[in-house]
Design a protein around this motif. Structure first.
Motif, mmCIF file in Angstrom:
data_model
loop_
_atom_site.group_PDB
_atom_site.id
_atom_site.type_symbol
_atom_site.label_atom_id
_atom_site.label_comp_id
_atom_site.label_asym_id
_atom_site.label_seq_id
_atom_site.Cartn_x
_atom_site.Cartn_y
_atom_site.Cartn_z
ATOM 1 N N SER A 31 49.651 38.674 50.253
ATOM 2 C CA SER A 31 49.454 40.081 49.919
ATOM 3 C C SER A 31 50.322 40.501 48.733
ATOM 4 C CB SER A 31 49.675 40.978 51.147
ATOM 5 O OG SER A 31 51.044 41.102 51.423
ATOM 6 N N GLU B 258 48.385 39.233 45.793
ATOM 7 C CA GLU B 258 47.189 40.055 45.576
ATOM 8 C C GLU B 258 47.539 41.357 44.866
ATOM 9 O OE1 GLU B 258 44.225 38.797 49.264
ATOM 10 O OE2 GLU B 258 45.736 40.339 49.581
ATOM 11 N N GLU B 259 48.631 41.981 45.306
ATOM 12 C CA GLU B 259 49.031 43.237 44.656
ATOM 13 C C GLU B 259 49.391 42.991 43.199
ATOM 14 O OE1 GLU B 259 52.020 45.436 46.707
ATOM 15 O OE2 GLU B 259 50.634 46.050 48.289
ATOM 16 N N GLU C 259 55.992 45.783 52.727
ATOM 17 C CA GLU C 259 55.600 47.187 52.776
ATOM 18 C C GLU C 259 56.834 48.062 52.924
ATOM 19 O OE1 GLU C 259 51.285 47.429 54.717
ATOM 20 O OE2 GLU C 259 52.827 46.926 56.180
ATOM 21 N N SER D 257 51.985 50.262 51.089
ATOM 22 C CA SER D 257 52.188 49.093 50.232
ATOM 23 C C SER D 257 53.051 49.468 49.031
ATOM 24 C CB SER D 257 50.833 48.564 49.751
ATOM 25 O OG SER D 257 50.325 49.417 48.746
ATOM 26 N N GLN D 258 53.505 48.421 48.372
ATOM 27 C CA GLN D 258 54.276 48.593 47.154
ATOM 28 C C GLN D 258 53.517 49.445 46.136
ATOM 29 O OE1 GLN D 258 57.528 46.425 46.476
ATOM 30 N NE2 GLN D 258 57.372 48.564 46.003
ATOM 31 N N LEU D 259 52.222 49.149 45.981
ATOM 32 C CA LEU D 259 51.438 49.909 45.007
ATOM 33 C C LEU D 259 51.337 51.370 45.427
ATOM 34 C CD1 LEU D 259 48.535 47.397 44.176
ATOM 35 C CD2 LEU D 259 50.590 47.860 42.852
ATOM 36 N N GLU E 50 42.037 45.310 38.333
ATOM 37 C CA GLU E 50 41.801 45.845 39.669
ATOM 38 C C GLU E 50 40.786 45.038 40.467
ATOM 39 O OE1 GLU E 50 40.869 49.911 42.071
ATOM 40 O OE2 GLU E 50 40.700 49.940 39.898
#
Lengths: 142, 274, 180
Positions: free
Chosen positions: C30, C33-34, B180, B157-159, C42
């Motif tokens: 998604s 969400e991120e 992603e 993922s980006q994070l 968080e």
């Protein structure tokens, strides 16, 4: 260590500055690239520039090019902090002279990890000690 | 049933002990959200039952899973960068001179989680060797089937890519796939992922030139630590290199290893004749 | 501002994709969400169900201009936008949130979500600065990918919507430009 945070969003400037201050930085900020150049022109010498991409007046890429074309600022480390996250955009920013790239959204850890890579963490966390995983700003969030 | 105070305190103590992360009071719902999938997987209806089960019958694997579920930050790229610096600065040159030009280097990333460690190794070797894809084979193992599948997919993922992955490596080795990032096919070919329980007899693998076994031993008691180290040693070449987590050591656990200091990190090598 | 292909002059023979050919609701969710996890907190969970829309709503959005042209629009109640801004600023939030603080923070969330939506689409594309106010109108109901979520009990919608009206049925004999 000194850092200049350049972002047109006041909220984002506060967030990035808060993380850097938590890590021991002295921070100034600017709302766009032109303002950022003005701060540098004053003679204030930051070690780190955190630069957003899309900003009014002068965008981040123009700012990076301007900084890179001035030999007086050669030693400064540039880290893009932006929601621009296309592969080609990251390549462009690196080609223009940025060293690192943090994609928004990010967590405080992401900033700390990147600074560790760049050797720009003011207080190196000693090896062997489980690292506190959040900056003080986010400690409550696990 | 929502999480009881006793269960929350138990989880809090466990996580603080194992990871030094402090869960503040009021985070009960977070503990529930993070542990519910694990409880369901074990056929339990709620998190309190999960905590009861693990309390009554302590179990290293379940303990580790609980801690991992509550410490998402465990998976940054180049985590504690020193063991990776040591790989390219010291270990690789030494192996290249000791091995034949056509001999494949075998590296094992044990407890590889979602794949950041094996792909970090793959990227480093791909940048260091002209023929890394044919020269190196990386075995990635993890207890969790889900993690093994994630490693195989090589999608992050980006994070996740924000966590300590240098931007030049991101653009060199990854492409965007929806929201992603996908690691290149080249690197995916270097990494073979499979399930493996380190606390049980190990499958036939190796022999390995380098083993990364980081932040795993801390979860086990002394006899289990000893048997894991013995089994790992059996899968290593006599002149191989073992990297442990920064807080871990073989000293006082298993005396058949020699500690070698490389820069700011340490590696362990099988003692001859031990 | 750099000049970019505004995508507004297209020939009738062009095949223009609609957003649902390019991204699905799950991807948009998604991305959101991120953004929430990282920016808002968080443990800030978005529940993907539609909520009762409030009366007094506000939107923030960014425009994407490229192979697909449109906007990424966040819409929620004014109170929720304020709460979001407060959560984003955490302890840096001033006692009294000024209108500009909310515009700025709520706009920045649109920028973050929009930037990531853009990166998931075929590029290269340009991204505008965020705007806050009344959402741009939907020009082509087919060219919309909308996700409704509930955050802290309040509805928030994320709409990825085209800026261009539907194309007329292409005529194979004419190559004239269609004014849009």
């Amino acid at each position: 260590m000194r850092a200049l945070v350049i972002d047109d969003s006041r909220a984002m400037r506060r967030i990035v500055s808060g993380i850097l201050i938590g890590l021991g930085y002295e921070v100034r900020d600017a709302g766009h690239g032109r303002e950022g150049l003005d701060v540098l022109d004053e003679g204030w010498k930051p070690h780190l520039l955190c630069v957003d991409w899309n900003m009014p007046v002068m965008d981040g890429l123009q700012f990076v090019s301007a900084v890179r074309s001035n030999p007086a600022w050669r030693s400064v480390t540039i880290m893009m902090v932006t929601s621009e996250s296309e592969h080609t955009q990251i390549v462009r920013a690196l080609a223009a002279g940025a060293h690192e790239y943090v994609i928004k959204p990010f967590t405080a850890d992401a900033i700390r990890d990147k600074l560790a890579l760049l050797g720009l963490l003011p207080e190196e966390v000693p090896a062997g000690v489980p690292v506190p995983l959040r900056s003080s700003e986010q400690e409550v969030a696990l | 049933m929502s999480l009881t105070a006793t269960s929350f305190d138990w989880v809090r103590d466990l996580v603080r002990k194992e990871s030094a992360i402090v869960l503040q009071p009021g985070k009960e719902y977070l503990v529930e959200a993070r542990l519910l999938p694990m409880a369901r997987q074990m056929g339990l209806t709620d998190v309190t039952k999960l905590v009861e089960t693990v309390r009554v019958r302590p179990d290293a694997d379940n303990t580790r899973r609980i801690v991992e579920a509550l410490t998402t930050n465990e998976t940054s790229w180049f985590r504690d960068g020193d063991p990776f610096t040591a790989l390219t600065s010291t270990v690789l040159p030494s192996l290249l001179s000791a091995r034949g030009a056509n001999e494949r280097l075998q590296i094992w990333s044990a407890a590889s989680s979602s794949g950041q460690e094996p792909y970090t190794i793959a990227m480093l070797l791909d940048d260091a060797l002209p023929n890394a894809t044919s020269r190196v084979s990386i075995t990635a193992t993890d207890l969790s089937r889900e993690m093994v599948q994630r490693t195989r997919a090589g999608r992050f993922s980006q994070l996740e890519v924000n966590r300590g992955l240098p931007a030049p490596m991101l653009v060199r080795h990854f492409t965007r796939a929806g929201n992603e990032w996908e690691v290149s096919a080249n690197l995916r070919r270097m990494v073979n992922a499979s399930e493996c329980n380190l606390a049980a007899p190990l499958p036939r693998m190796g022999p390995f030139d380098v083993v990364y076994l980081r932040n795993v031993l801390i979860y086990f008691d002394l006899p289990t630590k000893q048997s894991i180290l013995r089994r790992v040693r059996d899968l290593m070449r006599p002149d191989g290199w073992l990297f442990l987590g920064a807080a871990e050591t073989t000293l006082g656990v298993d005396d058949s290893w020699e500690r070698v200091v490389i820069g700011r990190s340490s590696a362990y090598r099988p003692l001859k004749g031990a | 501002m750099t000049t970019m292909d505004t995508g507004e002059r297209r020939r009738s023979s062009d095949v223009r994709p609609v957003i649902t050919d390019l991204i699905d609701g799950a991807t948009v969710l998604s991305i959101a969400e991120e953004a929430w996890i990282a920016l808002v907190g968080e443990d800030e969970i978005l529940v993907p169900i539609p909520g009762e829309p409030p009366v007094d709503i506000v939107s923030s959005w960014v425009d994407i201009v490229g192979p697909w042209t449109g906007s990424v629009v966040l819409t929620t109640g004014r109170g929720t936008a304020e709460e979001l801004s407060r959560a984003l600023l955490r302890e840096a939030a001033p006692e009294v949130l000024e209108h500009e603080d909310v515009e700025d923070a709520f706009g920045e969330i649109a920028n973050v979500v929009g930037g990531n939506v853009k990166a998931a689409l075929p590029g290269p594309s340009g991204l505008s600065l965020p705007q806050v106010g009344n959402a741009p109108v939907v020009r082509n109901p087919v060219d919309v990918c909308r996700v409704d979520v509930v955050w802290r009990g309040e509805p928030v919608s994320i709409s990825v919507q085209g800026a261009l009206p539907p194309l007329p049925v292409p005529s194979p004999t004419r190559e004239n430009e269609v004014p849009l």
